[in-house]
Scaffold this active site. Structure first.
Site, short mmCIF file in Angstrom:
data_model
loop_
_atom_site.label_atom_id
_atom_site.label_comp_id
_atom_site.label_asym_id
_atom_site.label_seq_id
_atom_site.Cartn_x
_atom_site.Cartn_y
_atom_site.Cartn_z
CD GLU A 116 -2.74 -1.43 0.29
OE1 GLU A 116 -3.13 -0.94 -0.81
OE2 GLU A 116 -3.43 -2.20 0.45
CG HIS A 139 -4.04 -0.11 5.50
ND1 HIS A 139 -5.60 0.13 5.67
CD2 HIS A 139 -4.24 -1.13 5.43
CE1 HIS A 139 -6.82 -1.15 5.08
NE2 HIS A 139 -5.12 -1.81 5.15
CG HIS A 141 -7.03 -5.17 7.93
ND1 HIS A 141 -6.78 -6.29 7.56
CD2 HIS A 141 -7.53 -4.07 6.98
CE1 HIS A 141 -5.70 -6.21 6.97
NE2 HIS A 141 -6.13 -5.18 6.29
CD GLU A 169 -13.47 11.36 24.91
OE1 GLU A 169 -14.15 13.03 26.06
OE2 GLU A 169 -12.16 12.18 24.67
CG HIS A 210 -9.18 -3.67 3.17
ND1 HIS A 210 -8.89 -3.66 1.85
CD2 HIS A 210 -8.47 -3.24 3.86
CE1 HIS A 210 -7.47 -3.87 1.91
NE2 HIS A 210 -7.19 -3.44 3.24
O1 2HA Z 1 -1.01 -4.94 4.08
O2 2HA Z 1 -3.68 -4.50 4.89
O3 2HA Z 1 -4.56 -4.09 2.68
C1 2HA Z 1 -1.99 -5.80 4.11
C2 2HA Z 1 -2.88 -5.34 4.19
C3 2HA Z 1 -2.98 -4.87 2.24
ZN ZN Z 2 -4.82 -3.79 4.26
#
Ligand code: 2HA
Ligand code: ZN
Length: 270
Positions: A116, A139, A141, A169, A210
């Site tokens: 990414e 980033h 999940h 908050e 995602h």
């Molecule tokens: O690096 O999260 O979006 C793995 C991820 C790709």
């Molecule tokens: Zn990801």
């Protein structure tokens, strides 16, 4: 030369990846972080002029020419960063208008930066335009935000308002709200471009089905931003199937604006 493993930025990156793994936000090789650094922060830890290898980036970002980034590696597990930082992290410097990344430290054993990387670098450039103090793109999940994208309207105003209503908050921590992208193929320059575009108006960009992107001035602050939104999503999932008897009203959200001297994204409150 000082030991880079003791550098403040390295210690904080290692702590952050460990913490994110422990939150359940970064299973397997999920997630990636990039931290922008100044030459003065890194020069004592590097051999002057030594470049391990040059890695093509596949994009151009002239605004980031000469900038240094500590970044997580492709295929690497956040879980392991604290045990093998030199394999899982890399310190790069962008050259040739962003088209090349000089590897100065890390990615031992032939690794490379996160898939990414385009989304990260374009997001840095976009955030720096609106906030010169931005240093981090993160980033991950987070489970509740991810789950929420399956059952909630993805309209940015509606999604933001729900999060704001789930905890007092939220409006204070992210008054600009969250932006949302529909499901898209990840790891491409195209998702990088649209993520960066969304980063122009908010520090949080949800990738439906995602995960999420966050940006901020430090690792701690960016972690806290995602943590706050994630907790709101958790509350939402606990109550979404129950009859709602109470909420935080728009009138109350306006009181928070006044009390904490923040301005909600125009048009997002009634
Ligand atoms: O690096 O999260 O979006 C793995 C991820 C790709
Ligand atoms: Zn990801």
């Amino acid at each position: 030369m000082k030991d880079i493993l003791n550098a403040p930025f390295m210690v904080e990156m290692t702590r952050t990846t460990t913490n994110m793994y422990q939150q359940g936000w970064d299973e397997r090789n999920g997630g990636n972080i990039s931290l922008m650094l100044e030459r003065e922060q890194v020069e004592d830890y590097l051999e002057r002029g030594k470049v391990l290898r040059a890695i093509p980036t596949g994009f151009s970002a002239p605004e980031l020419e000469g900038k240094y980034f500590l970044v997580t590696g492709t295929g690497k597990y956040f879980k392991n960063v604290r045990y093998e930082p030199e394999e899982d992290l890399g310190l790069v410097r962008l050259t040739d208008g962003g088209a090349q990344a000089q590897l100065l430290w890390g990615f031992a054993g032939g690794g490379s930066f996160t898939s990414e990387f385009p989304a990260h670098m374009m997001s840095h450039a976009a955030r720096l335009k609106v906030d010169a103090g931005n240093r981090v793109v993160m980033h991950c999940h987070p489970v509740n935000l991810l789950a929420m994208t399956y059952v909630h309207d993805l309209d940015e105003r509606a999604f933001t308002r729900t999060l704001w209503q789930m905890s007092t908050e939220c409006l204070v921590v992210f008054p600009e709200g969250v932006n949302v992208l529909p499901w898209m193929l990840c790891g491409t320059a195209e998702i990088g471009r649209v993520t960066a575009e969304k980063m122009g108006t908010a520090r949080l960009v949800v990738w439906a089905q995602h995960g999420i992107y966050g940006a901020g001035g430090s690792l701690d602050e960016t972690f806290g931003l995602i943590e706050t939104a994630e907790k709101a999503a958790e509350v939402y999932l606990k109550i979404a199937h129950l009859p709602r008897r109470n909420t935080i009203t728009d009138e109350q959200l306006h009181l928070l604006e006044q009390r904490f001297n923040v301005k909600a994204r125009p048009g997002f409150l009634d």
